[in-house]
Design a protein around this motif. Structure first.
Motif, PDB file in Angstrom:
ATOM      1  N   LEU A   3       0.704  -1.221   0.007  1.00 20.24           N
ATOM      2  CA  LEU A   3      -0.102  -0.103  -0.018  1.00 20.24           C
ATOM      3  C   LEU A   3       0.871   1.145  -0.128  1.00 20.24           C
ATOM      4  CD1 LEU A   3      -3.026   0.004   0.003  1.00 20.24           C
ATOM      5  CD2 LEU A   3      -2.830   0.811   2.309  1.00 20.24           C
ATOM      6  N   GLN A   4       2.224   1.303   0.434  1.00 23.64           N
ATOM      7  CA  GLN A   4       3.041   2.331   0.605  1.00 23.64           C
ATOM      8  C   GLN A   4       3.108   2.606  -0.973  1.00 23.64           C
ATOM      9  OE1 GLN A   4       6.712   0.637   2.054  1.00 23.64           O
ATOM     10  NE2 GLN A   4       7.727   1.804   0.380  1.00 23.64           N
ATOM     11  N   PHE A   5       3.361   2.053  -2.055  1.00 25.45           N
ATOM     12  CA  PHE A   5       3.402   2.540  -3.432  1.00 25.45           C
ATOM     13  C   PHE A   5       2.083   3.219  -4.017  1.00 25.45           C
ATOM     14  CE2 PHE A   5       5.936  -1.472  -3.070  1.00 25.45           C
ATOM     15  CZ  PHE A   5       7.167  -1.137  -3.184  1.00 25.45           C
ATOM     16  N   ILE A   6       1.030   2.863  -3.456  1.00 25.46           N
ATOM     17  CA  ILE A   6      -0.356   3.668  -3.634  1.00 25.46           C
ATOM     18  C   ILE A   6      -0.120   4.786  -2.846  1.00 25.46           C
ATOM     19  CG2 ILE A   6      -2.666   3.414  -3.674  1.00 25.46           C
ATOM     20  CD1 ILE A   6      -2.274   0.300  -4.303  1.00 25.46           C
ATOM     21  N   LEU A   7      -0.103   4.856  -1.628  1.00 22.24           N
ATOM     22  CA  LEU A   7      -0.281   6.180  -0.937  1.00 22.24           C
ATOM     23  C   LEU A   7       0.917   7.032  -1.137  1.00 22.24           C
ATOM     24  CD1 LEU A   7      -1.576   4.622   2.509  1.00 22.24           C
ATOM     25  CD2 LEU A   7      -2.804   5.536   0.564  1.00 22.24           C
ATOM     26  N   GLY A   8       2.190   6.443  -1.431  1.00 19.94           N
ATOM     27  CA  GLY A   8       3.251   7.373  -1.604  1.00 19.94           C
ATOM     28  C   GLY A   8       3.926   7.794  -2.906  1.00 19.94           C
TER      29      GLY A   8
END
Lengths: 319, 319
Positions: free
Chosen positions: B262-267
């Motif tokens: 999810l960090q790729f999506i949020l960041g």
């Protein structure tokens, strides 16, 4: 606003820098959406927009030790405002891209922007947006938008029988650059001319109104730019040495460097003078006739000086 | 046209390069004066112009070993076309400034320009001018011009009670960049997403027509850009983790790197998805609701994830 003298771009950060820059930029009435969104939105009145982009690279187009940040800002703006001037138009809005090392003093960026905004204010133009990012050296990318009241004056309209005329100081900045390059700071008037060119911002539109057939701003060098007009128009251009009064400070630099001072005038490009062609009865006040347009010879478009090929330095090579 | 494979920019020269580039750029009907004069002149129909400028620096925004010249061209264009998309508009004309080392293969510049022109053609936009010069590293400066048919959608219009919605792939390019940075070339679909983003070019105008209250393109990172909207609108934005379907290749990268996918999506920011706010009954087809807008709390505008501060990586720091 000012940053602490030892603060770098890394210290103030991208958003700190953008906030400080944006504060400097007064927005004109044409600006519907100014800096701070994904894009700016500008009102356009005459159904068209004139647009041009230029790059300035540290160590190539400027040196931080030869000119203050504010001077570099003035020059960067002048160079772009001049491109619209050369179409017979007037600039209204500009964007700035600033790529710079993280250790650049933040105050340098701010002073640069102040000089830039001041030069734009001289023609009533606004800085409406931009981008900042990190790079190994300072690279400044400027885009200028403007408009014409007459039909734009292109490079391609020169006709045999036209005269070639010049408006604005020519060769002064090249003389200033030559002395700076040798470690001197005088003649001061030439060094200042290099640091803060004074393009003839009212002359482009006046030339269009007077019926200029072709126009260019002198940025590659007078003969090189005359060559661009000759090429685009398919004509021959002859430049007359005797038409140029070589100002005293250029005489002095020529004597000191053992160079023909005319080389600064024929090869220099940093003053952003305008070179235009006119029917010979249509040259407006403030312009000096410096040459003539003729049919291209059998070898195609060419530029000569007093009827012969010129063998001195003629301009700027980018690669 | 092609240059010999070993020819550098120094070999082909500024004017050789410009001639080859100009040949690549088809001119649309809005172009009254195209490349080759002091400025371009463009017809403007709706009484306004949308303008944005972006920089891309080699080693920072792209690496020549991670993407082909053509890919870099596609990305440079996409990033700028997306800025007009995010205003609810459509791009029509662009300028390119290319600063590059003298030993850059000339074919790299040509392939870059071809990729750039192809991406522009996808929305019917033309490259109308530019500048090339020498620098220590490749720096690409792009300015895009366009227009809106509805009122431009700003960052500042989000209202408490609106929903937050996303259109386009999000996190794919960040996943691709993460694997490239570790020396891998797969999952191929993510690497390709990084090399050639596919911004939802039709969604910006459709969102404006549907009544979007605020919009931004995701370039700094989803949470960072949600933060720009929250700040400009003076609101709080909450993003809902459960709203995102994490695609299989991102799951795989997360597992391989030991990271929450999810960090790729949020960041992440390189897909150029659109993030917008709408009244909750006005979300158009093709958009996914990913959050909600509320009144700002006592500490001012803020972005939360499922009601709490997010402590993962949230975006890109430029200095």
């Amino acid at each position: 606003m000012a940053f602490p003298p030892d603060a770098t771009l890394a210290d103030v950060g991208e958003f700190g820098l953008i906030a400080a820059l944006t504060e400097l930029f007064a927005q004109g009435e044409q600006v519907l959406v100014g800096p701070g969104d994904d894009a700016a939105v500008l009102r356009v009145k005459n159904g068209h927009v004139v647009v041009s982009t230029d790059l300035m690279v540290e160590g190539r187009h400027f040196r931080r030790e030869w000119a203050s940040a504010e001077d570099v800002g003035h020059r960067a703006a002048a160079q772009n405002l001049s491109d619209v001037n050369a179409m017979g138009g007037r600039a209204s809005s500009l964007t700035i891209g600033l790529a710079a090392p993280a250790d650049l003093p933040a105050q340098w960026a701010l002073d640069f922007a102040r000089g830039f905004a001041d030069e734009c204010a001289a023609v009533g133009a606004s800085v409406v947006g931009g981008d900042v990012t990190r790079a190994d050296q300072v690279v400044i990318a400027v885009t200028v938008l403007g408009a014409c009241t007459e039909a734009p004056v292109l490079r391609s309209g020169a006709e045999p029988g036209d005269v070639v005329a010049l408006c604005g100081r020519q060769g002064w900045a090249a003389g200033g650059l030559a002395v700076l390059g040798r470690g001197f700071r005088s003649p001061r008037v030439l060094v200042e001319a290099y640091r803060r060119p004074e393009p003839p911002y009212d002359a482009g539109r006046a030339a269009a109104e007077a019926g200029a057939t072709a126009m260019i701003d002198v940025s590659d060098g007078l003969l090189a730019d005359a060559g661009h007009v000759a090429e685009a128009s398919g004509v021959a251009i002859d430049i007359h040495r005797a038409a140029f009064a070589v100002p005293d400070p250029l005489q002095a630099v020529g004597a000191a460097l053992g160079a023909d001072p005319l080389q600064f005038i024929l090869g220099g490009g940093d003053d952003h003078a305008l070179l235009a062609t006119f029917p010979d009865d249509a040259v407006p006040a403030g312009w000096t006739v410096v040459g003539a347009v003729a049919e291209a010879g059998p070898d195609g478009p060419a530029v000569t000086v007093d009827g012969a090929a010129y063998d001195g330095p003629t301009g700027w090579v980018h690669f």
